[in-house]
Design a protein around this motif. Structure first.
Motif, PDB file in Angstrom:
ATOM      1  N   GLN A 100       0.849  -1.186   0.000  1.00  0.00           N
ATOM      2  CA  GLN A 100       0.000   0.000   0.000  1.00  0.00           C
ATOM      3  C   GLN A 100       0.888   1.241   0.000  1.00  0.00           C
ATOM      4  N   LEU A 101       0.619   2.146  -0.935  1.00  0.00           N
ATOM      5  CA  LEU A 101       1.411   3.367  -1.037  1.00  0.00           C
ATOM      6  C   LEU A 101       1.041   4.327   0.078  1.00  0.00           C
ATOM      7  N   ARG A 102       2.052   4.844   0.755  1.00  0.00           N
ATOM      8  CA  ARG A 102       1.816   5.798   1.829  1.00  0.00           C
ATOM      9  C   ARG A 102       2.821   6.932   1.750  1.00  0.00           C
ATOM     10  N   LEU A 103       2.339   8.119   2.100  1.00  0.00           N
ATOM     11  CA  LEU A 103       3.169   9.301   2.270  1.00  0.00           C
ATOM     12  C   LEU A 103       2.813   9.886   3.629  1.00  0.00           C
ATOM     13  N   VAL A 104       3.799  10.059   4.485  1.00  0.00           N
ATOM     14  CA  VAL A 104       3.550  10.527   5.847  1.00  0.00           C
ATOM     15  C   VAL A 104       4.451  11.715   6.137  1.00  0.00           C
ATOM     16  N   GLU A 105       3.827  12.866   6.354  1.00  0.00           N
ATOM     17  CA  GLU A 105       4.573  14.081   6.673  1.00  0.00           C
ATOM     18  C   GLU A 105       4.811  14.193   8.172  1.00  0.00           C
ATOM     19  N   SER A 106       5.867  14.887   8.525  1.00  0.00           N
ATOM     20  CA  SER A 106       6.150  15.203   9.924  1.00  0.00           C
ATOM     21  C   SER A 106       7.024  16.441   9.976  1.00  0.00           C
ATOM     22  N   GLY A 107       7.135  17.016  11.175  1.00  0.00           N
ATOM     23  CA  GLY A 107       8.026  18.138  11.374  1.00  0.00           C
ATOM     24  C   GLY A 107       7.347  19.487  11.515  1.00  0.00           C
ATOM     25  N   GLY A 108       6.035  19.549  11.323  1.00  0.00           N
ATOM     26  CA  GLY A 108       5.347  20.823  11.481  1.00  0.00           C
ATOM     27  C   GLY A 108       5.441  21.325  12.911  1.00  0.00           C
ATOM     28  N   ASP A 109       5.442  22.660  13.044  1.00  0.00           N
ATOM     29  CA  ASP A 109       5.634  23.226  14.385  1.00  0.00           C
ATOM     30  C   ASP A 109       5.242  24.688  14.361  1.00  0.00           C
ATOM     31  N   LEU A 110       5.275  25.292  15.539  1.00  0.00           N
ATOM     32  CA  LEU A 110       5.134  26.739  15.693  1.00  0.00           C
ATOM     33  C   LEU A 110       6.539  27.335  15.644  1.00  0.00           C
ATOM     34  N   VAL A 111       6.730  28.319  14.765  1.00  0.00           N
ATOM     35  CA  VAL A 111       8.054  28.916  14.613  1.00  0.00           C
ATOM     36  C   VAL A 111       7.895  30.433  14.509  1.00  0.00           C
ATOM     37  N   GLN A 112       8.900  31.153  14.965  1.00  0.00           N
ATOM     38  CA  GLN A 112       8.854  32.606  14.913  1.00  0.00           C
ATOM     39  C   GLN A 112       9.182  33.120  13.514  1.00  0.00           C
ATOM     40  N   PRO A 113       8.678  34.287  13.158  1.00  0.00           N
ATOM     41  CA  PRO A 113       9.030  34.888  11.860  1.00  0.00           C
ATOM     42  C   PRO A 113      10.543  35.000  11.708  1.00  0.00           C
ATOM     43  N   GLY A 114      11.006  34.701  10.520  1.00  0.00           N
ATOM     44  CA  GLY A 114      12.432  34.706  10.239  1.00  0.00           C
ATOM     45  C   GLY A 114      13.121  33.389  10.517  1.00  0.00           C
ATOM     46  N   GLY A 115      12.423  32.485  11.149  1.00  0.00           N
ATOM     47  CA  GLY A 115      13.014  31.200  11.498  1.00  0.00           C
ATOM     48  C   GLY A 115      13.008  30.204  10.351  1.00  0.00           C
ATOM     49  N   SER A 116      13.522  29.027  10.640  1.00  0.00           N
ATOM     50  CA  SER A 116      13.610  27.943   9.656  1.00  0.00           C
ATOM     51  C   SER A 116      12.978  26.686  10.219  1.00  0.00           C
ATOM     52  N   LEU A 117      12.591  25.815   9.315  1.00  0.00           N
ATOM     53  CA  LEU A 117      11.970  24.550   9.704  1.00  0.00           C
ATOM     54  C   LEU A 117      12.207  23.553   8.591  1.00  0.00           C
ATOM     55  N   ARG A 118      12.343  22.293   8.961  1.00  0.00           N
ATOM     56  CA  ARG A 118      12.494  21.245   7.954  1.00  0.00           C
ATOM     57  C   ARG A 118      11.384  20.220   8.145  1.00  0.00           C
ATOM     58  N   LEU A 119      10.634  19.986   7.101  1.00  0.00           N
ATOM     59  CA  LEU A 119       9.593  18.964   7.101  1.00  0.00           C
ATOM     60  C   LEU A 119      10.117  17.697   6.435  1.00  0.00           C
ATOM     61  N   SER A 120       9.536  16.580   6.826  1.00  0.00           N
ATOM     62  CA  SER A 120       9.895  15.293   6.233  1.00  0.00           C
ATOM     63  C   SER A 120       8.666  14.629   5.640  1.00  0.00           C
ATOM     64  N   CYS A 121       8.887  13.859   4.593  1.00  0.00           N
ATOM     65  CA  CYS A 121       7.840  13.059   3.966  1.00  0.00           C
ATOM     66  C   CYS A 121       8.402  11.660   3.768  1.00  0.00           C
ATOM     67  N   ALA A 122       7.922  10.723   4.573  1.00  0.00           N
ATOM     68  CA  ALA A 122       8.380   9.340   4.484  1.00  0.00           C
ATOM     69  C   ALA A 122       7.464   8.570   3.544  1.00  0.00           C
ATOM     70  N   ALA A 123       8.068   7.906   2.568  1.00  0.00           N
ATOM     71  CA  ALA A 123       7.299   7.210   1.539  1.00  0.00           C
ATOM     72  C   ALA A 123       7.480   5.709   1.665  1.00  0.00           C
ATOM     73  N   SER A 124       6.438   4.977   1.312  1.00  0.00           N
ATOM     74  CA  SER A 124       6.518   3.526   1.302  1.00  0.00           C
ATOM     75  C   SER A 124       5.504   2.978   0.319  1.00  0.00           C
ATOM     76  N   GLY A 125       5.733   1.737  -0.104  1.00  0.00           N
ATOM     77  CA  GLY A 125       4.758   1.067  -0.946  1.00  0.00           C
ATOM     78  C   GLY A 125       4.964   1.249  -2.438  1.00  0.00           C
ATOM     79  N   PHE A 126       6.058   1.880  -2.846  1.00  0.00           N
ATOM     80  CA  PHE A 126       6.353   2.025  -4.268  1.00  0.00           C
ATOM     81  C   PHE A 126       7.853   2.222  -4.433  1.00  0.00           C
ATOM     82  N   THR A 127       8.315   2.161  -5.682  1.00  0.00           N
ATOM     83  CA  THR A 127       9.742   2.323  -5.963  1.00  0.00           C
ATOM     84  C   THR A 127      10.071   3.808  -5.916  1.00  0.00           C
TER      85      THR A 127
END
Length: 120
Positions: free
Chosen positions: A1-28
Motif C-alpha cells: 500500500q502506497l503511503r506518504l507521511v509528513e512530519s516536522g510541522g511546528d510553531l516557529v517565529q518569523p524569520g526562522g527555519s523549519l524542515r519537514l519530512s515526507c516518508a514514503a513507502s509502498g512504491f519504488t
C-alpha cells in the motif's frame, strides 16, 4: 500500500527555519517525483517545491523553500527558511508522478498534512 507521511510541522517565529519530512513507502521511491504543497484556510492548495527522480529541484517561492530527497531513506524533505506569518498553512507531500508538476491534480497520492504556524 502506497503511503506518504509528513512530519516536522511546528510553531516557529518569523524569520526562522523549519524542515519537514515526507516518508514514503509502498512504491519504488527513486522512480518518481515528489511535490510539496500547502493550503491555508480559505485559500487554494499551492505548490511550494518539487524534487524529481534525479534530485533536480523546482522551487516556487523565491528559493526560500526547497525540496530534496534521500533515496536511501525513502524520504523527501522540505527546507523552509526566512519564514513569514503568510507561510502559515498545512503542508502536504504528494506523489507519484514521473516528473515534477506544479498542478495538484496531477498527483494521485497525498499525505495527511503537517501544520506549520509562523507567529511571534
Amino acid at each position: 500500500q502506497l503511503r506518504l507521511v509528513e512530519s516536522g510541522g511546528d510553531l516557529v517565529q518569523p524569520g526562522g527555519s523549519l524542515r519537514l519530512s515526507c516518508a514514503a513507502s509502498g512504491f519504488t521511491f527513486g522512480n518518481y517525483a515528489i511535490g510539496w504543497f500547502r493550503q491555508a484556510p480559505g485559500k487554494e492548495r499551492e505548490i511550494v517545491s518539487c524534487v524529481g527522480r534525479s534530485g533536480l529541484r523546482m522551487d516556487y517561492l523565491s528559493g526560500r523553500f526547497t525540496a530534496f530527497r534521500d533515496n536511501a531513506k525513502n524520504t523527501v524533505y522540505l527546507q523552509m527558511n526566512s519564514l513569514e506569518p503568510e507561510d502559515t498553512a498545512t503542508y502536504y507531500c504528494a506523489g507519484v508522478t514521473p516528473y515534477c508538476s506544479g498542478q495538484a491534480n496531477e498527483y494521485v497520492y497525498w499525505g495527511q498534512g503537517t501544520q506549520v504556524t509562523v507567529s511571534s
